[in-house]
Every structure is written in structure tokens, then in C-alpha cells.
Design an enzyme around this catalytic site. Structure first.
Site, PDB file in Angstrom:
ATOM      1  N   ARG A   1       1.465  -7.468   7.381  1.00 58.24           N
ATOM      2  CA  ARG A   1       1.923  -8.116   6.145  1.00 58.24           C
ATOM      3  C   ARG A   1       3.402  -8.509   6.235  1.00 58.24           C
ATOM      4  O   ARG A   1       4.276  -7.665   6.400  1.00 58.24           O
ATOM      5  CB  ARG A   1       1.661  -7.217   4.927  1.00 58.24           C
ATOM      6  CG  ARG A   1       2.371  -5.893   4.933  1.00 58.24           C
ATOM      7  CD  ARG A   1       1.859  -4.978   3.817  1.00 58.24           C
ATOM      8  NE  ARG A   1       0.522  -4.486   4.146  1.00 58.24           N
ATOM      9  CZ  ARG A   1       0.030  -3.311   3.751  1.00 58.24           C
ATOM     10  NH1 ARG A   1       0.738  -2.514   3.001  1.00 58.24           N
ATOM     11  NH2 ARG A   1      -1.187  -2.938   4.105  1.00 58.24           N
TER      12      ARG A   1
ATOM     13  N   ASP B   1     -11.532 -11.456   1.747  1.00 61.88           N
ATOM     14  CA  ASP B   1     -12.144 -10.137   1.919  1.00 61.88           C
ATOM     15  C   ASP B   1     -11.301  -8.993   1.349  1.00 61.88           C
ATOM     16  O   ASP B   1     -11.821  -7.940   1.030  1.00 61.88           O
ATOM     17  CB  ASP B   1     -12.405  -9.864   3.411  1.00 61.88           C
ATOM     18  CG  ASP B   1     -11.164 -10.085   4.278  1.00 61.88           C
ATOM     19  OD1 ASP B   1     -10.088 -10.385   3.732  1.00 61.88           O
ATOM     20  OD2 ASP B   1     -11.274  -9.956   5.509  1.00 61.88           O
TER      21      ASP B   1
END
Ligand code: MIC
Ligand code: SF4
Length: 644
Positions: free
Chosen positions: A537, A64
Site C-alpha cells: 500500500r 476483492d
């Protein structure tokens, strides 16, 4: 004394530790999710663990984020992840099927289950009563291998919702109000539990908007009870059999209580450049708007899109505004197409995007220079949109749509009567874009497809007895992972290539940082409060690791980032006295004497500033497990040692 909902969910998944606030506990994880920007690393790590099949009840990989395929890199990553799923027992949600959190809520989430995802907005699942955490890729890899997920026992905040929202005021305004009250660091070490009469008037997509953006509070997660409204949502998704009621005990005791009277809320906006810089839209005034973007995992449900379509129907987007709309999932997109609402959006002049993260992560649709962009997203960090001097405001879909029509910041209440939105009794269900794994008996024949941009993660080494290095960067408070490791269309394709992506580490704060690290070979970063807020992240730890950063010394850390630093084997330390931050400057030569023995013995770690001659005490509290990971030089080394 009864338990809160979060405590009940924790207790039913508790594998190790006890529930004393502040201590570390291990949780059994039922489900995992990954997205593609963090997924490649997570699967490389999973492969390195040598576990043939995932051991969770369900693991799903979504595509996505990196859907703007301007070179071969992203498509190669997608292909790699697809082949890993097939071989190792995961479901693969193809590009075009939608944003991970939206699709997971629709098709896979189950009240009462635990979920971790390599994306900070995984707490979206709390909208249906899941205990859902954002985590680093390595933690997700461990959970896929059947290992526990470790958290610090959080405090539980009860947000008591009273009354009902007025017309034109939305769920987004509720979470913006919570952000206004608590700030971007107010949720650190806490789970936010919603309850009270007001909950009964909120649908699942509205609840999910609120739990989603709890990430911006720095909270461990957020959760709503699973009730009849949840049941209705699950039924409409053809999954009523997965529903179960979940609620706190009537005599549950909370650490903190916040009351919000929904009937007094007004449309709100988070002003540049922080999600907690909240003001009422009517106070901001009619400033000129250049762009409106509607979508993201926060506000891309069918409910949101239908509201926007009703506002735009029969009208035209203002000539000076660019309006982009990205529905959250194929289900949402398809239903909009079938009921004609998509035609209303197109007719009004909206730029319709594919159902993906898109502009939220700087993948296209960057605003004009100095432009004002109203976004229904969850983060407005400086530069994240791809335009360094853009001014991004976070607003509800109603406010974005109203402003797209008028060309100025507009309180949607000025539009008159709220159009009536009729939600369908059931959703359009087709899982034809979700590919199940190959049967275990055929897994051996599945070949893993690796592109040339996919590089192994950096090697780490055991913690030395002493660290001596210079300060190569000093930054202030609220540094986000977007500062540390920026995203966007140019950099995201390098997520599978740590040496290449490291060239962009911290460049938004200091362009010379990567080159300086390379010249010095090793270094230390000094930071302020809430260092590493924002995304999950792990690249924000792996890139500094690759550049030779040995320790990060700050006033305080954000939850997921500190876990990622530990997993990468970088020492995350805090000043015992926050004002000592001022006693260390750029280029100072620092030593952490006997750091290994001190850590091993649980003694206080000290910092010698050789440049000033001062010795500063550091505060660092690590669990036994974290200590062992740091001594081993990171979680992968630790896991390898454990498996010897
Ligand atoms: C984000 O919204 O910042 C992201 C992109 O979804 C990140 C994950 C990533 O950096 O890949 C997140 O929220 O964890
Ligand atoms: Fe995607 Fe934006 Fe949600 Fe992150 S916050 S998962 S980039 S939509």
C-alpha cells in the site's frame, strides 16, 4: 555456468542495467493487476500520466478488498475503476468474481511472463512459473503506460524440496517452515526458487500457497518451475495453449541453498504476532480456540476447500467456535456448489462469506476480545484482524478445520485417516464476471465516473538543499505497513482520500501522531530494522507525505515500501552504523545539511542532531534514476519533467 530460472526470466525481460547483484535493472512487464484498495490511487496516477490505452499485453483490475459496502465510498471506487478499465483498455473483474491472485492464477497467468501487481502477494503467480512482483500503485501505473519496472538485482536462494509430505501436512506447513528458517527479513533482496524431487508431488494450488507467502519473507518474489503439473493445471483451466515449460539450467549456480525434507515436516503454526514466529502445532498444546477463518489468497483454492469440506462432512462446528469460510473465486465457489461440498460446509455450521479478502484485511469477522483466531491467511500482525488484543495464528486449512471441530488447537493428524480428495479433470470455466474494455475506437465516449470521496493525491515539491525538522515518531524493528497505515472496515473506504486517511496514520503505535505532524508542519520518522514490511500500500508513504514527513531514517527497509517512499519523494535513509539508532530520540531537532547537493553528487548524507550536538553518517544507496526521482520530489514530478 548456467542460469537459475529466475535469472532466465529476468534476462528475457531485461530492458536496462546489468545483472551485477545489488545494481538496479529495468524489466519489461507483460501483465499487470490491481485490486480495489490500491487500485483507485493507481488509476488516478495512470490518468495523470496521460496515456490513453494501457501498453501491456494484459492488465486486469480486480475488486476483492473493499467489498464491505457500509457507505457509498467503496461502491463509488468500484464504479470509478470499472469506468477507467472500459476507457483505458483493461479487463475488469467484478466484485463477486474472487480474490485477485486466485483469479489471476486461474484465468490469466502465463508461465514465463512478467507480472506486477499493486498488492504484495502478486508473487502467487510464481506458482506457475511467472516472474511476479508486488509493487506500489505508481510503479504499476508506469508499467501500464509501457514503462519498465525497476528492481535491484536479487540474490537467488534455491529451496531444494526432498521427499513427500506426510498425510495431513500441507503446503502451508512448507512455507511456514521456510519462514521459521529465514524469518520475515531473511528474504530481503532475494528471489526464492523452488526445485528438487519434492516439487513433483506439489499441485499448482499448493505451489501458489508457497509463492504467495514468500511475501512474508520480504523476498522480491518466489518461483516454481513450469512443468507437466503446471501444464495439467492450465489444461484443466482450458488454457493449455498458454503453457510453456520453464526450468533452471542443470548447472545453475545459486547464492544460497536450503534443503527441506518434506517427509519430516509436521503441521505448523505462526504464533502471534508475526508470520515467522513458527511452532509445531503439537508443541503449542490444546489451547482454547474462539474462531477459525478459512480462505484468503493463500489458501482458498478448490483443493483447499474440498479438503475442509471432507473434514467437516457430517460433523458440527464446536459450540464455542465461529468458523468462517471464504472461497477464493467464483470458479471455486461454483464448483463447491455443484459438487455438494458447499452443502457439507453449510451443514457443519460454517459461516460462508463472499469470495473476497474479507477477514484477512479486517473487513468483518473480527474476533472477540482477547480471542484466539486460527486463520489460513498469510499475516497475523497485531490488530490486523480488527481486534487489538486478539491472538491470531496462521495455520493450514487442515489444522483450522480440525480445530473448528474440537474447539481447541488440534494437530489434524489426530483425526485419523485423511479423507481422499478427488480433484476434477477440468475446472468450471465461465468468464462472465470479467468485463473486457471498450474497443479503442469507442474509448473517447467513455465517461470516467468519480465519487465525491475520490480526492487527488498530495502535491510534492522538489527536494530542498537542506532538511531541518524534529523527530515526530520513533519506532522499533519490523514496523509493518499495517502499523503505518492500518486497514480494516472503517479505514479502507478512505483509500481514495489521502487527507482523510492520514488521520489514521500510525495511530496503532501513537494516537497523537497525525495531530503532532499537523501542529509541527514537518517532521522526520526514526525506525528500526525491516521498516515497512508487509503490504504494497503506497498509502503508507502518501499519508506521511501529506502529514509533512520529509525523511524516514531507519536501520533497514522492506523492498516495496522503500520504493513507495522514493516514488512519493520522501527521503528513505539508513544509519551507516545501526547502533546510531540509539543516538536519536523523540523530539530531537535534526538537520540534513546540503542534502540535495550531496545526493546529486553521490556524496555521503550526514545527519546533525542539534539536540545532542552529534553528527551521524548515514548510509543511503540510490541508483541514478532513484536520485533523480528524489531530487524532483517524487515519481510523478520526475515523469512530468521527463515528458517536458
Ligand atoms: C494486504 O494483504 O495487506 C493487502 C491489503 O492485500 C495489501 C494491499 C493493500 O494494503 O491494499 C498488500 O498485501 O499489498
Ligand atoms: Fe487480500 Fe489478504 Fe491476500 Fe491481501 S493477503 S490480497 S488482503 S486475501
Amino acid at each position: 555456468m548456467g542460469y537459475t530460472l529466475a535469472q532466465k526470466l529476468i534476462r528475457s525481460h531485461l530492458l536496462s542495467g546489468d545483472m551485477t547483484p545489488g545494481s538496479e535493472i529495468g524489466l519489461r512487464i507483460d501483465q499487470t493487476l490491481t485490486q480495489d484498495a490500491t487500485g483507485t490511487m493507481a488509476y488516478l496516477e495512470f490518468e495523470a500520466m496521460g496515456v490513453p490505452r494501457v501498453k501491456t499485453e494484459l492488465s486486469v483490475a480486480y475488486i476483492d478488498h473493499n467489498t464491505l459496502q457500509t457507505g457509498f465510498e467503496n461502491a463509488d471506487d468500484h464504479r470509478y475503476i470499472q469506468s477507467v478499465c472500459k476507457k483505458h483498455g483493461l479487463y475488469f473483474s467484478r466484485p463477486g468474481n474472487g480474490i485477485c491472485h486466485q483469479v489471476h492464477l486461474e484465468r490469466f497467468g502465463i508461465p514465463g511472463k512478467t507480472l506486477i501487481g499493486s498488492d504484495s502477494h502478486t508473487p502467487t503467480g510464481g506458482g506457475i512459473g511467472m516472474l511476479a512482483f508486488g509493487a506500489g500503485g505508481l510503479d504499476v501505473a508506469v508499467a501500464m503506460g509501457g514503462g519498465p519496472y525497476y528492481i535491484t538485482v536479487p540474490k537467488i536462494v534455491f529451496v531444494n524440496l526432498k521427499g513427500r509430505l506426510q498425510p495431513w501436512v500441507a503446503a502451508k506447513d512448507i512455507i511456514l517452515e521456510v519462514l521459521r528458517i529465514m524469518s520475515v527479513k531473511g528474504g530481503v533482496g532475494k528471489i526464492i526458487e523452488y526445485g528438487g524431487e519434492g516439487v513433483k508431488s506439489l499441485s499448482v494450488p499448493e505451489r501458489a500457497t508457497i509463492t504467495n507467502m514468500g511475501a512474508e519473507l520480504g523476498a522480491s518474489t518466489s518461483v516454481f518451475p513450469s512443468d507437466e503439473i503446471t501444464r495439467e493445471f492450465m489444461r484443466a483451466q482450458g488454457r493449455e495453449s498458454d503453457w510453456a515449460a520453464r526450468s533452471p539450467d542443470p548447472d545453475a549456480v545459486y547464492d544460497e541453498v536450503i534443503e527441506i525434507d518434506l517427509s519430516t515436516l509436521r503441521p505448523l503454526a505462526a504464533c502471534p504476532h508475526s508470520p515467522d514466529n513458527v511452532k509445531a502445532v503439537e508443541e503449542i498444546g490444546e489451547i482454547k480456540v474462539d474462531q477459525c477463518c478459512i480462505g484468503s489468497c493463500t489458501n482458498s483454492s478448490l483443493f483447499d476447500m474440498l479438503k475442509v469440506a471432507a473434514i467437516l462432512k457430517g460433523k458440527t462446528v464446536h459450540p464455542d467456535v465461529s468458523l468462517s469460510i471464504a472461497p477464493g473465486s467464483k470458479q471455486v465457489y461454483n464448483m463447491l456448489a455443484e459438487n455438494g461440498a458447499l452443502a457439507d460446509l453449510i451443514a457443519a455450521g460454517a459461516r460462508i462469506l463472499e469470495c473476497a479478502c474479507g477477514p484477512c484485511i479486517g473487513m468483518g469477522q473480527s474476533p472477540n476480545s482477547g480471542g484466539v483466531s486460527l486463520r489460513t491467511f498469510n499475516r497475523n500482525f497485531e490488530g490486523r484482524s480488527g481486534t487489538a488484543d486478539a491472538k491470531v495464528y496462521l495455520v493450514s486449512p487442515e489444522t483450522a478445520a480440525a480445530s473448528a471441530l474440537t474447539g481447541v488447537f488440534t494437530d489434524p493428524r489426530t483425526l485419523g485417516d485423511l479423507p481422499e480428495i478427488k480433484m476434477p479433470d477440468s475446472f468450471l470455466i465461465s468468464d462472465n464476471m470479467i468485463i473486457p474494455p471498450a474497443p479503442e475506437s469507442e474509448a473517447d465516449q467513455v465517461e470516467i465516473l468519480r465519487g465525491p470521496n475520490i480526492k487527488p493525491f498530495p502535491a510534492t515539491s522538489a527536494l530542498p538543499e537542506e532538511i531541518a525538522a524534529k523527530v515526530l515518531l520513533k519506532v522499533g524493528d519490523n514496523i509493518t505497513t499495517d502499523h503505518i497505515m492500518p486497514a480494516g472496515a472503517k479505514i479502507l473506504p478512505l483509500r481514495s482520500n489521502i487527507p482523510a486517511i492520514s488521520e489514521y496514520c500510525f495511530v496503532r503505535c501513537d494516537e497523537e501522531f497525525p495531530a503532532r505532524c499537523k501542529a509541527e508542519g514537518k517532521g522526520i520518522i526514526i525506525g528500526g530494522a525491516n521498516y515497512g514490511q508487509g503490504s504494497s500500500r503506497e498509502h503508507a508513504a502518501l499519508a506521511p507525505l501529506y502529514l509533512g514527513i520529509k525523511a524516514v531514517i531507519v536501520k533497514s527497509f522492506a523492498r516495496i515500501h522503500v520504493a513507495n517512499l522514493i516514488n512519493a519523494g520522501i527521503l528513505p535513509l539508513t544509519f551507516a552504523d545501526e547502533s546510531d539508532y540509539d543516538r536519536v530520540s523523540m523530539w530531537d531537532s535534526l538537520t540534513l545539511p546540503e542534502v540535495r547537493s550531496r545526493l546529486e553528487k553521490g556524496e555521503q548524507i550526514i545527519l546533525k542532531n542539534n539536540t545532542t550536538g552529534e553528527t551521524l553518517p548515514l548510509g543511503a544507496r540510490f541508483s541514478q534514476r532513484q536520485t533523480e526521482i528524489l531530487l524532483a520530489g517524487g515519481l510523478l514530478n520526475y515523469t512530468r519533467e521527463q515528458n517536458k
